[in-house]
Scaffold this active site. Structure first.
Site, PDB file in Angstrom:
ATOM      1  N   ARG A   1       0.821  -1.200   0.000  1.00 42.15           N
ATOM      2  CA  ARG A   1       0.000   0.000   0.000  1.00 42.15           C
ATOM      3  C   ARG A   1       0.863   1.260   0.000  1.00 42.15           C
ATOM      4  NH1 ARG A   1      -2.653  -4.220   1.900  1.00 42.15           N
ATOM      5  NH2 ARG A   1      -4.942  -4.308   1.940  1.00 42.15           N
TER       6      ARG A   1
ATOM      7  N   ASP B   1      -4.001 -15.646   7.484  1.00 45.75           N
ATOM      8  CA  ASP B   1      -2.694 -15.973   6.901  1.00 45.75           C
ATOM      9  C   ASP B   1      -1.820 -16.772   7.859  1.00 45.75           C
ATOM     10  OD1 ASP B   1      -3.159 -14.849   4.435  1.00 45.75           O
ATOM     11  OD2 ASP B   1      -2.297 -12.910   4.957  1.00 45.75           O
TER      12      ASP B   1
ATOM     13  N   GLY C   1      -1.323 -11.771  -5.076  1.00 45.63           N
ATOM     14  CA  GLY C   1      -2.757 -11.505  -5.135  1.00 45.63           C
ATOM     15  C   GLY C   1      -3.107 -10.113  -4.659  1.00 45.63           C
TER      16      GLY C   1
ATOM     17  N   ARG D   1       3.869 -20.017   2.960  1.00 44.86           N
ATOM     18  CA  ARG D   1       3.482 -20.172   4.363  1.00 44.86           C
ATOM     19  C   ARG D   1       3.465 -21.659   4.770  1.00 44.86           C
ATOM     20  NH1 ARG D   1       2.670 -15.087   5.741  1.00 44.86           N
ATOM     21  NH2 ARG D   1       1.602 -13.691   4.290  1.00 44.86           N
TER      22      ARG D   1
END
Length: 441
Positions: A29, A317, A96, A393
């Protein structure tokens, strides 16, 4: 073709002080908003990962000028309407976040664009952002009813909408809000649950006026972003692997420095504490509009708990790492409300269940979760080979399982770890994990 694998010897403890890389969500961001702002922004703590560099490179392909100055990324903003048409499709790799947030920005541009990615990203659902963008007036098309690549036609007249997404998702919310900056009128997103609020916080830091209440956020179209400096805190999702590792490994005592503890992200802390983890937050402070703290974790005996949708929303996550903790706990842990895990980089429910079973842990899938019967002895896992299915992950979670394993664990297809955590192997090794990365021909 070569691939990277992790070879992890059993046992050990995690100790010392560690700083994991910068927060991935905030880094994405920061680049996007600095690019759209007027003026020069400095971004310190930026995550130099494949995913975040995909975002940076995409804006570079649209005319963004950037450089380094004293370990900070310096971004010369182009303004809301200063992007240039790229010469080719924007390659977003495995990210993503890049694709979903950029789709909202590109919907408001005067030029055509194509958002593409690797094979994994091209399998993930994009209809969830295509539908609201079309409702706003965007001309956007996906492959096979809603997969990447996404083709976006420029020059569409966007109108603000009042939108309730089918699932609580920071990426959907952010996509709609970013398109709303280019829309006529007000755009409001009403969420069916809690999702990360990094977009709202950072838009405010860049001068955008938002209206927020308990379950919705709104903004007026036509606002400008003003450049600002951003200090990105360490990534809680990356810290989670060390939190779990230190909790399950006897004689561990580790402090993780400057970690973001945003209330919409800190579910992993609350879940591990509910299981009996010894986690202390030290020097809580504000960093770039985000709460941060040092996190001390010491080894502890865990017990199984019920983890429902409300808890999963704040730790989606981190669920793979939490599953490793559950396998070391006394009793049974049941996770429900986690269907979103099936549409991540891989089907994380199925792949974690497969890996846990391979290491001798009793577990069973349900449609929206996993039931894990813990093995609280000295060795909770047998050794063996784990298929990561190219999911970063999954790979890092099973690496930490070796701390309680009876024999070595070998994890394949670990190249994608660099998408979120460059330097993981070296940092984990420095903390006490007996891990080695090998490249297989």
């Amino acid at each position: 073709m070569s691939g990277k694998s992790f070879h992890v010897q059993p046992g050990g403890a995690l100790t010392g002080e560690v700083r994991v890389p910068g927060d991935k969500s905030i880094s994405h961001r920061a680049i996007m908003f600095a690019a759209l702002a007027r003026g020069t922004s400095r971004i310190s703590g930026f995550l130099e990962s494949a995913d975040c560099l995909a975002t940076l490179n995409a804006f570079g392909a649209m005319g963004l000028t950037h450089g380094m100055q004293q370990d900070a990324r310096v971004i010369e903003g182009l303004g809301m309407h200063g992007l240039h048409a790229p010469e080719a499709a924007l390659d977003l790799g495995n990210s993503g976040t890049s694709m979903r947030l950029l789709s909202g920005i590109m919907a408001g541009q005067a030029f055509d664009s194509v958002l593409a990615g690797d094979a994994s990203l091209s399998r993930r659902p994009m209809k969830r952002v295509i539908d609201p963008l079309r409702e706003m007036g965007a001309r956007i098309e996906g492959r096979d009813g809603g997969r990447a690549p996404l083709s976006i036609s420029g020059g569409a007249a966007l109108a603000g909408i009042d939108y309730t997404p089918p699932v609580a998702s920071a990426q959907i919310k952010s996509c709609v809000l970013l398109a709303g900056l280019y829309a006529n009128g007000t755009t409001r997103v009403r969420e069916p649950g809690v999702s990360r609020d990094h977009t709202e916080r950072m838009l405010g830091a860049f001068g955008v006026e938002l209206e927020r209440d308990r379950d919705s956020v709104a903004l007026r179209g036509g606002q400008w972003l003003t450049a600002t400096d951003v200090a990105v805190p360490a990534d809680l999702s990356s810290a989670a692997f060390f939190m779990v590792g230190a909790t399950i490994a006897p004689n561990s005592d580790i402090t993780l420095r400057g970690v973001g503890i945003n209330a919409t992200r800190r579910g992993v802390i609350d879940i591990l504490r509910a299981m009996g983890a010894d986690i202390t937050l030290i020097d809580e402070r504000d960093q770039a509009g985000e709460p941060a703290a040092d996190i001390r974790v010491r080894s502890a005996a865990l017990h199984g708990i019920e983890i429902g949708a409300a808890e999963v929303e704040l730790a989606i996550d981190e669920c793979p790492a939490i599953f490793i903790a559950a396998a070391c706990a006394r009793g049974t842990t049941r996770v429900t409300g986690a269907a979103e895990l099936r549409v991540k980089e891989c089907d994380r429910i199925a792949v974690m269940a497969e890996g846990l079973a391979r290491l001798g842990v009793e577990c069973s899938e349900v449609e929206d979760g996993l039931t894990i019967v813990g093995r609280p002895g000295a060795t909770s896992f047998s050794g063996g080979g784990i298929a990561s299915h190219e999911d970063h992950r999954i790979a890092m979670s099973f690496a930490m399982a070796a701390l309680r394993a009876a024999a070595p664990i070998v994890i394949d297809d670990c190249d994608y770890v660099d998408t979120s955590f460059p330097g993981f192997v070296d940092l984990a090794a420095s903390a006490g994990l007996a891990i080695e990365s090998r490249t297989d021909e």
